[in-house]
Design a protein around this motif. Structure first.
Motif, PDB file in Angstrom:
ATOM      1  N   VAL A 142       0.844  -1.198   0.000  1.00 39.94           N
ATOM      2  CA  VAL A 142       0.000   0.000   0.000  1.00 39.94           C
ATOM      3  C   VAL A 142       0.878   1.247   0.000  1.00 39.94           C
ATOM      4  CG1 VAL A 142      -1.654   1.337   1.350  1.00 39.94           C
ATOM      5  CG2 VAL A 142      -1.957  -1.122   1.105  1.00 39.94           C
ATOM      6  N   ASP A 146       1.049   4.068  -2.907  1.00 38.26           N
ATOM      7  CA  ASP A 146       0.837   5.454  -2.561  1.00 38.26           C
ATOM      8  C   ASP A 146       2.010   6.311  -3.045  1.00 38.26           C
ATOM      9  OD1 ASP A 146      -0.780   7.335  -1.153  1.00 38.26           O
ATOM     10  OD2 ASP A 146       0.902   7.511   0.245  1.00 38.26           O
ATOM     11  N   ASN A 152      -5.691   7.043  -3.193  1.00 33.94           N
ATOM     12  CA  ASN A 152      -6.481   6.150  -2.358  1.00 33.94           C
ATOM     13  C   ASN A 152      -5.961   4.710  -2.421  1.00 33.94           C
ATOM     14  OD1 ASN A 152      -8.460   5.742  -0.567  1.00 33.94           O
ATOM     15  ND2 ASN A 152     -10.147   5.847  -2.025  1.00 33.94           N
ATOM     16  N   ALA A 153      -4.679   4.549  -2.209  1.00 28.98           N
ATOM     17  CA  ALA A 153      -4.016   3.273  -2.469  1.00 28.98           C
ATOM     18  C   ALA A 153      -4.606   2.110  -1.685  1.00 28.98           C
ATOM     19  CB  ALA A 153      -2.524   3.403  -2.159  1.00 28.98           C
ATOM     20  N   SER A 154      -4.960   2.335  -0.415  1.00 25.21           N
ATOM     21  CA  SER A 154      -5.427   1.198   0.383  1.00 25.21           C
ATOM     22  C   SER A 154      -6.729   0.637  -0.183  1.00 25.21           C
ATOM     23  CB  SER A 154      -5.607   1.613   1.839  1.00 25.21           C
ATOM     24  OG  SER A 154      -6.277   2.842   1.910  1.00 25.21           O
ATOM     25  N   ALA A 155      -7.552   1.497  -0.771  1.00 24.79           N
ATOM     26  CA  ALA A 155      -8.805   1.004  -1.344  1.00 24.79           C
ATOM     27  C   ALA A 155      -8.578   0.351  -2.699  1.00 24.79           C
ATOM     28  CB  ALA A 155      -9.805   2.149  -1.478  1.00 24.79           C
ATOM     29  N   SER A 165      -6.310   2.152 -15.009  1.00 24.72           N
ATOM     30  CA  SER A 165      -6.065   2.705 -16.344  1.00 24.72           C
ATOM     31  C   SER A 165      -4.638   2.364 -16.750  1.00 24.72           C
ATOM     32  CB  SER A 165      -6.271   4.212 -16.332  1.00 24.72           C
ATOM     33  OG  SER A 165      -5.215   4.821 -15.626  1.00 24.72           O
ATOM     34  N   LEU A 194       1.539   4.606 -23.739  1.00 20.67           N
ATOM     35  CA  LEU A 194       0.677   5.518 -22.990  1.00 20.67           C
ATOM     36  C   LEU A 194       0.429   6.826 -23.744  1.00 20.67           C
ATOM     37  CD1 LEU A 194       2.466   5.105 -19.544  1.00 20.67           C
ATOM     38  CD2 LEU A 194       0.470   3.880 -20.358  1.00 20.67           C
ATOM     39  N   ASP A 195      -0.609   7.507 -23.313  1.00 19.75           N
ATOM     40  CA  ASP A 195      -0.929   8.845 -23.807  1.00 19.75           C
ATOM     41  C   ASP A 195       0.177   9.849 -23.514  1.00 19.75           C
ATOM     42  OD1 ASP A 195      -3.409   8.397 -24.733  1.00 19.75           O
ATOM     43  OD2 ASP A 195      -4.304  10.018 -23.583  1.00 19.75           O
ATOM     44  N   THR A 197      -0.056  12.820 -22.212  1.00 25.23           N
ATOM     45  CA  THR A 197      -0.180  13.455 -20.892  1.00 25.23           C
ATOM     46  C   THR A 197       0.250  12.493 -19.789  1.00 25.23           C
ATOM     47  OG1 THR A 197      -2.492  12.811 -20.976  1.00 25.23           O
ATOM     48  CG2 THR A 197      -2.000  15.093 -21.422  1.00 25.23           C
ATOM     49  N   GLN A 199       2.275  10.023 -20.230  1.00 25.85           N
ATOM     50  CA  GLN A 199       3.719   9.867 -20.410  1.00 25.85           C
ATOM     51  C   GLN A 199       4.477  10.910 -19.600  1.00 25.85           C
ATOM     52  OE1 GLN A 199       5.661   9.051 -24.220  1.00 25.85           O
ATOM     53  NE2 GLN A 199       6.305  11.154 -24.256  1.00 25.85           N
ATOM     54  N   SER A 200       4.019  12.164 -19.674  1.00 23.69           N
ATOM     55  CA  SER A 200       4.772  13.191 -18.952  1.00 23.69           C
ATOM     56  C   SER A 200       4.626  12.990 -17.449  1.00 23.69           C
ATOM     57  CB  SER A 200       4.367  14.590 -19.416  1.00 23.69           C
ATOM     58  OG  SER A 200       3.183  14.988 -18.809  1.00 23.69           O
ATOM     59  N   GLN A 201       3.488  12.447 -16.998  1.00 25.56           N
ATOM     60  CA  GLN A 201       3.346  12.145 -15.565  1.00 25.56           C
ATOM     61  C   GLN A 201       4.333  11.057 -15.137  1.00 25.56           C
ATOM     62  OE1 GLN A 201      -0.707  10.942 -14.987  1.00 25.56           O
ATOM     63  NE2 GLN A 201      -1.549  12.939 -15.444  1.00 25.56           N
ATOM     64  N   SER A 204       7.922  12.295 -15.009  1.00 26.32           N
ATOM     65  CA  SER A 204       8.264  13.128 -13.860  1.00 26.32           C
ATOM     66  C   SER A 204       8.257  12.288 -12.586  1.00 26.32           C
ATOM     67  CB  SER A 204       7.376  14.362 -13.775  1.00 26.32           C
ATOM     68  OG  SER A 204       6.157  14.063 -13.199  1.00 26.32           O
ATOM     69  N   ASP A 208      11.366  12.034  -9.985  1.00 29.88           N
ATOM     70  CA  ASP A 208      11.225  12.245  -8.540  1.00 29.88           C
ATOM     71  C   ASP A 208      11.793  11.065  -7.763  1.00 29.88           C
ATOM     72  OD1 ASP A 208       9.974  14.557  -9.123  1.00 29.88           O
ATOM     73  OD2 ASP A 208       7.934  13.850  -8.712  1.00 29.88           O
TER      74      ASP A 208
END
Lengths: 354, 448
Positions: A142, A146, A152-155, A165, A194-195, A197, A199-201, A204, A208
Motif C-alpha cells: 500500500v 501510494d 487512495n491506495a489502500s482502497a 487505467s 501511454l498517452d 499526458t 507519459q509526462s506524468q 516526472s 522524482d
C-alpha cells in the motif's frame, strides 16, 4: 550493509563491456547486439535510443541475462557494483533481479496477471524477495502504491488490473520495481503504450523517484523527445552497434552522426520537414561491411562500406561518434547539419535542472 | 466558402448501464456528449484528447459502425452535394438515418484506418486479396482488373506490386500501415477517418506514414479526420484541430492558432505535454494531474474544472492560484470520502517518528496541508477560518461534516456554470468561463 555501500560508491554501478548477444536461427547466426559498451552511474539516467530492431531491448535484457540461453548467447562482461554478472549462477542472479536491478516493461497490460488483484501481485513480489508476514507485506505494498501516486491506495489494493487505467498500471509496475530499493532500474519503453499526458506524468514520477532513492536508470526508447526530457547521457544504437554517445546537452546541441540527425529530423519542431528515414535496417543475420548505416546515409562514400564499423571517435570531450568523417583526413563539416544544431544562446538561465 | 463535406451536429453516443435480470437502465456512459464540427473538402481536421475522452467513439459513430444516440452526421461527399433539408427538417444526407442501401454506398465514399495494423489484417490471406476483397464486395467482378488496381495502388504507397501475394506477417508495422492506407484508398473515397494511425509505430516510421498520408491526400483530394492523442502528430499534419475532453469539444480552430495561442487551459496542458526535443526546456510544462473523470458521472459546469490549473476563484477570497487549486482538491477528496484520516495519521507518524496513536492533532493538520500544497496559514483570513474549521472536524473523524463545510464554502464558478463557446476570430472557438467579460476583468485585477 551500510559499510559495504559506502565502499561501493566510488565504483561504477553498471559497466557493460563488449556485450554481444547472438541468437541461432534457421537463417543463421543473428547478431542482435554486436559488441557494445556502456555504463550507468548512481543517480544517473542513461538512455539507449534507436529504431525498432536496433537491438536496444536485447541489450538491456542481456544485462540481467533475461535473454533465454539457448537460443540466445551472451558474451562480454557485465559488471554490477564490481561483481561480474556473467559468472554468476542462476540463483545468485535471481537474487539480484528484481531486488538490486529492477525492470519495467513497455506494456503494463502484458506484464500483469489478470486473474489476481494488483495488490496481491505486489505482495507476491515482496515475499519472493523478503521473508516478511502477510500483513507487513500488505502495508508495504500500500505504501509503495501510494508512493507512485495511486490515489487512495489502500482502497485500490484489491482492484484487478482491468480496473486500473494504462497509466495507473504502469505506476503499479513501477511500485513493484521499487520493492527491493533497487540500485538500478531498467525501463524498457515504459511510456510508449501511454498517452502523451500520462507519459509526462510517468517521466516526472521517475525523475522524482530517482532524486529520492538515488538509483541509476537505464532507459530504452525510440523517441528523442522523451530522451530530451529525462536523460543525463545518451547512447544511440543502430543495428546492434553504437553510433553516437554523449551528454544529453551535447547530443541535442550537436547531433554528430548522420543517423542521430535523421532521428532528430523525425521529430516535430526541429525545423525539418517530416519525412522519415528512407530504407530499412540491414539484415541482422548478414550485416553489411563497414558502417551499418551506410546504405541509408546521404554522405556515405566507398570507405564507409569497407571493413568494420568505424571506431568511436571522441571529437569533443565525452562526445563520441562512430563515423569516419570525424577521423583524421576527413572534414567533419560534411556530415554536420547546422540546421539541427541548437543554438547555445537558447539556453535560458535556470532552465536546466542540473 | 464551399460546403463542408462532413457536418457533425450535436452528435451523442451514450452507452446504457444496466442492472439486474431485467436489465433496467440505471445510467449512461456519455462517451460522446454533443459534439459539432465541420470538415471541408481537402482538409485535415485533427481530433485530439486523452484516452477515454470519446474521440474513437466519435469516429465509429460518424462512420456508423455504432449507432449514434442522437444528433446528425451530414455527409455531402460522393456526389451527394447540394442537397437541401426535407420539409420535416431531416436531411437526406444524414448518415444516422441511412437505410441499408445508402449505407453501403456511403461506406464506399468514407473509409477508416485503425491504430494497430497487425490486428486489422487477416493473417490467413495475402494482403493483396485483403485489399481486392473491397472491390469485390462493391461489385467489381473482373479478377484481372481487381489485381491491376491493387498492384497500382501498392506502388502508390511505396510498396511493390509483388507484395500482392505476400502475407501480413512478412511486413513490418510501418509497411502494414502503408498497406492499410492502400486498402482505405482502393474504393476512391472522399473521406478518410484515421484513428490513431501512427501511435503504434516508432517515431521514425510515424514520420514516414504521416508524410505519405499528406502526399496521398493531395493526390486523391481526400478529406481526412485524424484522431490522435499526440499534439506533435496533429501539429505536423492537420489544418484545423478540435480538442475533446470528456465527450465534448472544448476548443477548435486553425492548428497554427491553437498552438500559438491556446485559449482553453486543457489545450494549453496538452500542448505542453508534448516532449520537446530540447533538453534545456525540460519540465517547464504544465503537468496535468490525475485521469479523465468517469463519463458516466461527469463533473458539473465545465467538465475540466476538477483538473484545471486556471480554475476561477470564488469572489469571496483572494488567494494564490495554487492554493485555491489545493483547497478544491482537498474538498473533492474529503467529499468523495477518499481522504482517510488513518492514512494521514500513519504518514504523519513516519514524519514525526512516533507510533501512529501518539500523533498529535497538530501534526495531522500539518500533514493534510502538506499533502495538498497548502501553507501553514492561508493569507486570506476568511478562507483560513473555514479551512481550520474543516481540519478540526476532520481530526475529530467527522468527514461528512468537514466535506459539507468545504463544499458550501469553497465553490468555483466553473462548477456552477457551463461555459459557452467564445469566438476568438477565424473560426477559433473555445469554451472556457474565463473568457466571459466579468471574469476577464478579475484576471487583470489579480495580475496586479
Amino acid at each position: 550493509m551500510s559499510t559495504e555501500e559506502t565502499q561501493e560508491t566510488d565504483e561504477d554501478l553498471l559497466v557493460v563491456d563488449e556485450l554481444k548477444t547472438t541468437f541461432s536461427t534457421e537463417a543463421g547466426e543473428l547478431v542482435a547486439v554486436d559488441g557494445i559498451d556502456f555504463s550507468v552511474d548512481r543517480g544517473e539516467t542513461v538512455c539507449i535510443v534507436g529504431e525498432s530492431g536496433s537491438g536496444k531491448t536485447v541489450a538491456t535484457e542481456s544485462v540481467t541475462r533475461l535473454v533465454k540461453e539457448p537460443p540466445g548467447r551472451i558474451e562480454g562482461s557485465i559488471q554490477f557494483k564490481g561483481a561480474e554478472l556473467m559468472e554468476m549462477s542462476e540463483p545468485e542472479l535471481r537474487d539480484i533481479r528484481g531486488n538490486q536491478i529492477a525492470n519495467i516493461f513497455q506494456n503494463p497490460q502484458d506484464a500483469m496477471n489478470h486473474c489476481y488483484s494488483v495488490g496481491w501481485q505486489i505482495v507476491e513480489a515482496i515475499q519472493v524477495h523478503q521473508d516478511i508476514s502477510d500483513e507487513k507485506a500488505r502495508a508495504r505494498a500500500v505504501d509503495l502504491l501510494d508512493r507512485v501516486g495511486i490515489p487512495n491506495a489502500s482502497a485500490r489494493f484489491d482492484d484487478y488490473p482491468h480496473e486500473f487505467s494504462g497509466g495507473q498500471k504502469q505506476r503499479a509496475m513501477i511500485a513493484m520495481a521499487l520493492i527491493g530499493n533497487p540500485d538500478l532500474l531498467i525501463a524498457d519503453e515504459p511510456t510508449t503504450a501511454l498517452d502523451v499526458t500520462v507519459q509526462s506524468q510517468i517521466l516526472s514520477l521517475l525523475n522524482d523517484l530517482q532524486e529520492e532513492f538515488g538509483m541509476g536508470i537505464l532507459f530504452v526508447t525510440h523517441d528523442l523527445g522523451v530522451v530530451a526530457e529525462i536523460a543525463d547521457r545518451v547512447v544511440v544504437m543502430y543495428a546492434g552497434k553504437v553510433m553516437e554517445r554523449g551528454d544529453v546537452y551535447d547530443i541535442f546541441e550537436q547531433p554528430a552522426h548522420p543517423y542521430t540527425q535523421e532521428l532528430m529530423k523525425c521529430l516535430p519542431g526541429r525545423g525539418a520537414k517530416l519525412e522519415g528515414i528512407p530504407g530499412s535496417l540491414p539484415s541482422p543475420t548478414n550485416p553489411p561491411d563497414g558502417c551499418r548505416f551506410a546504405d541509408r546515409c546521404d554522405h556515405a562514400v566507398d570507405e564507409c562500406r569497407q571493413g568494420e564499423q568505424p571506431p568511436e571517435i571522441e571529437f569533443e570531450p565525452d562526445h563520441l561518434a562512430s563515423c569516419i568523417y570525424y577521423g583524421p583526413g576527413y572534414d567533419s563539416d560534411v556530415v554536420r547539419d547546422a540546421e539541427l544544431e541548437l543554438d547555445n544562446t537558447e539556453r535560458t538561465p535556470g532552465a536546466s535542472d542540473d | 466558402m464551399t460546403d463542408p463535406i462532413l457536418s457533425v451536429r450535436d452528435l451523442q453516443k451514450h452507452y446504457p448501464i444496466t442492472k439486474g435480470i431485467l436489465s433496467r437502465q440505471v445510467g449512461a456512459v456519455r462517451a460522446v456528449d454533443g459534439i459539432s464540427f465541420d470538415l471541408y473538402p481537402g482538409e485535415t481536421l485533427g481530433l485530439v484528447g486523452e484516452s477515454g475522452c470519446g474521440k474513437s467513439t466519435a469516429a465509429t459513430s460518424i462512420i456508423r459502425l455504432e449507432e449514434a444516440t442522437d444528433g446528425e452526421v451530414i455527409f455531402n461527399g460522393g456526389g451527394r452535394a447540394g442537397a437541401t433539408r426535407n420539409a420535416d427538417g431531416t436531411h437526406p444526407n444524414d448518415v444516422t438515418e441511412f437505410d441499408k442501401q445508402e449505407l453501403k454506398a456511403f461506406r464506399r465514399d468514407a473509409q477508416m484506418i485503425f491504430q494497430d495494423p497487425s490486428s486489422s489484417f487477416d493473417p490467413r490471406i495475402t494482403v493483396g486479396s485483403s485489399i481486392a476483397e473491397m472491390l469485390l464486395v462493391h461489385g467489381m467482378r473482373d479478377r484481372h482488373r481487381r489485381r491491376a488496381i491493387v498492384e497500382d495502388l501498392l506502388e502508390r504507397v511505396d510498396m511493390s506490386a509483388d507484395d500482392y501475394d505476400r502475407y501480413p506477417h512478412e511486413f513490418s508495422g510501418g509497411q502494414k500501415q502503408r498497406i492499410a492506407l492502400a486498402r482505405a484508398l482502393v474504393l476512391n473515397p472522399d473521406l478518410v477517418i484515421a484513428d490513431e494511425p501512427v501511435s503504434a509505430l516508432d517515431v521514425s516510421i510515424q514520420a514516414e506514414v504521416l508524410s505519405l498520408l499528406n502526399e496521398l491526400q493531395e493526390a486523391f483530394g481526400l478529406s481526412v479526420l485524424l484522431i490522435s492523442h499526440d499534439m506533435g502528430v496533429v501539429q505536423e499534419t492537420c489544418d484545423r484541430v478540435a480538442v475533446m475532453y470528456l465527450g465534448e469539444i472544448v476548443e477548435i480552430g486553425d492548428t497554427e492558432e491553437i498552438f500559438r495561442n491556446p485559449q482553453h487551459p486543457y489545450t494549453e496542458a496538452l500542448v505542453s505535454a508534448v516532449p520537446t526535443p530540447n533538453p534545456y526546456t525540460r519540465r517547464e510544462g504544465i503537468e496535468l494531474k490525475g485521469t479523465v473523470p468517469q463519463p458516466s458521472n461527469p463533473p458539473s459546469g465545465c467538465r475540466f474544472h476538477t483538473r484545471c490549473h486556471k480554475v476561477i476563484q470564488s469572489s469571496d477570497y483572494d488567494l494564490e492560484q495554487a492554493q485555491w487549486r489545493g483547497l478544491l482538491n482537498l474538498r473533492s477528496e474529503v467529499e468523495s470520502g477518499a481522504l482517510e484520516v488513518d492514512k494521514i495519521r500513519q504518514s504523519a507518524a513516519v514524519g514525526e517518528d512516533v507510533e501512529p496513536d501518539a500523533v498529535s492533532d497538530t501534526a495531522i493538520r500539518q500533514q493534510v496541508r502538506t499533502e495538498f500544497d497548502l501553507p501553514q496559514e492561508l493569507p486570506d483570513r476568511d478562507a483560513e477560518a473555514v479551512l481550520a474549521d474543516a481540519l478540526d472536524r476532520l481530526v475529530s473523524d467527522d468527514q461528512a461534516e468537514a466535506g459539507e463545510l468545504l463544499a458550501s464554502e469553497f465553490v468555483t464558478p466553473c462548477e456552477e456554470t457551463k461555459p459557452e463557446f467564445t469566438d476568438h476570430g477565424d473560426g477559433h472557438r473555445s469554451s472556457c468561463l474565463r473568457h466571459r467579460a466579468e471574469y476577464q476583468e478579475m484576471e487583470v485585477v489579480s495580475d496586479d
